[in-house]
Design a protein around this motif. Structure first.
Motif, mmCIF file in Angstrom:
data_model
loop_
_atom_site.group_PDB
_atom_site.id
_atom_site.type_symbol
_atom_site.label_atom_id
_atom_site.label_comp_id
_atom_site.label_asym_id
_atom_site.label_seq_id
_atom_site.Cartn_x
_atom_site.Cartn_y
_atom_site.Cartn_z
ATOM 1 N N ALA A 28 61.084 16.228 6.894
ATOM 2 C CA ALA A 28 61.600 17.584 6.682
ATOM 3 C C ALA A 28 61.681 18.348 8.003
ATOM 4 O O ALA A 28 62.654 19.072 8.244
ATOM 5 C CB ALA A 28 60.718 18.337 5.681
ATOM 6 N N ILE A 29 60.686 18.175 8.859
ATOM 7 C CA ILE A 29 60.697 18.846 10.161
ATOM 8 C C ILE A 29 61.886 18.372 10.989
ATOM 9 O O ILE A 29 62.603 19.187 11.593
ATOM 10 C CB ILE A 29 59.365 18.611 10.913
ATOM 11 C CG1 ILE A 29 58.235 19.383 10.234
ATOM 12 C CG2 ILE A 29 59.489 19.007 12.387
ATOM 13 C CD1 ILE A 29 56.843 19.006 10.724
ATOM 14 N N VAL A 30 62.126 17.073 11.021
ATOM 15 C CA VAL A 30 63.254 16.539 11.793
ATOM 16 C C VAL A 30 64.574 17.051 11.211
ATOM 17 O O VAL A 30 65.492 17.421 11.956
ATOM 18 C CB VAL A 30 63.218 15.001 11.857
ATOM 19 C CG1 VAL A 30 64.486 14.437 12.468
ATOM 20 C CG2 VAL A 30 61.993 14.539 12.644
ATOM 21 N N ARG A 31 64.674 17.098 9.898
ATOM 22 C CA ARG A 31 65.887 17.619 9.254
ATOM 23 C C ARG A 31 66.098 19.087 9.652
ATOM 24 O O ARG A 31 67.219 19.492 9.983
ATOM 25 C CB ARG A 31 65.758 17.469 7.740
ATOM 26 C CG ARG A 31 67.053 17.641 6.988
ATOM 27 C CD ARG A 31 66.921 17.322 5.497
ATOM 28 N NE ARG A 31 66.512 15.935 5.290
ATOM 29 C CZ ARG A 31 65.406 15.553 4.656
ATOM 30 N NH1 ARG A 31 64.565 16.445 4.158
ATOM 31 N NH2 ARG A 31 65.122 14.283 4.500
ATOM 32 N N PHE A 33 64.906 20.558 12.332
ATOM 33 C CA PHE A 33 65.198 20.564 13.769
ATOM 34 C C PHE A 33 66.685 20.282 13.994
ATOM 35 O O PHE A 33 67.352 20.978 14.769
ATOM 36 C CB PHE A 33 64.319 19.533 14.484
ATOM 37 C CG PHE A 33 64.572 19.425 15.950
ATOM 38 C CD1 PHE A 33 64.092 20.375 16.827
ATOM 39 C CD2 PHE A 33 65.296 18.350 16.459
ATOM 40 C CE1 PHE A 33 64.326 20.270 18.193
ATOM 41 C CE2 PHE A 33 65.532 18.234 17.817
ATOM 42 C CZ PHE A 33 65.045 19.197 18.687
ATOM 43 N N ALA A 34 67.210 19.263 13.320
ATOM 44 C CA ALA A 34 68.620 18.922 13.465
ATOM 45 C C ALA A 34 69.506 20.090 13.021
ATOM 46 O O ALA A 34 70.515 20.397 13.673
ATOM 47 C CB ALA A 34 68.946 17.658 12.666
ATOM 48 N N GLY A 35 69.115 20.753 11.945
ATOM 49 C CA GLY A 35 69.871 21.917 11.485
ATOM 50 C C GLY A 35 69.833 23.051 12.492
ATOM 51 O O GLY A 35 70.844 23.733 12.719
ATOM 52 N N ARG A 36 68.683 23.250 13.111
ATOM 53 C CA ARG A 36 68.560 24.309 14.123
ATOM 54 C C ARG A 36 69.443 24.002 15.326
ATOM 55 O O ARG A 36 70.079 24.897 15.886
ATOM 56 C CB ARG A 36 67.092 24.442 14.561
ATOM 57 C CG ARG A 36 66.816 25.681 15.399
ATOM 58 C CD ARG A 36 65.370 25.729 15.845
ATOM 59 N NE ARG A 36 64.914 27.051 16.197
ATOM 60 C CZ ARG A 36 65.287 27.719 17.277
ATOM 61 N NH1 ARG A 36 66.163 27.193 18.102
ATOM 62 N NH2 ARG A 36 64.795 28.927 17.511
ATOM 63 N N ILE A 37 69.500 22.737 15.728
ATOM 64 C CA ILE A 37 70.337 22.345 16.856
ATOM 65 C C ILE A 37 71.810 22.575 16.518
ATOM 66 O O ILE A 37 72.588 23.056 17.349
ATOM 67 C CB ILE A 37 70.063 20.870 17.249
ATOM 68 C CG1 ILE A 37 68.633 20.724 17.768
ATOM 69 C CG2 ILE A 37 71.074 20.372 18.270
ATOM 70 C CD1 ILE A 37 68.254 21.676 18.876
#
Length: 100
Positions: A28-31, A33-37
């Motif tokens: 969930a954190i990586v998901r 993070f990708a959304g924030r990028i």
């Protein structure tokens, strides 16, 4: 202090379950993070159109301050959250320099 075999077995099962929860949380954190990028790239594109600089120290400070407040509310280590968000902001700033 010695543990019975049943206590050890129960503890090992609990560890396995908790590790699966950590793995789900990491995903969930990586998901996120990708959304924030992705959002940062869009902000960068909008800044280019508006003629604004990528670096916005006041906005970056506000983001870190807000994250720090949330960390305190959630009982998370404040300094660690500030460090994490400084890194997130640095990554976001780098991707804002790239064109889509």
């Amino acid at each position: 202090m010695s543990r019975t075999p049943l206590e050890v077995e129960a503890a090992l099962r609990a560890i396995a379950l908790l590790r699966r929860e950590i793995e789900d949380t990491d995903r969930a954190i990586v998901r996120l993070f990708a959304g924030r990028i992705h959002l940062a790239r869009r902000v960068g594109a909008a800044k280019r159109v508006a003629g604004l600089p990528v670096l916005d120290p006041a906005q970056e400070a506000a983001v870190v301050r807000r994250a720090s407040e949330i960390a305190r509310e959630e009982g998370a280590p404040d300094e660690d959250v500030r460090h994490l968000f400084r890194h997130l902001i640095g990554t976001s700033r780098r991707v804002q320099f790239t064109e889509d």
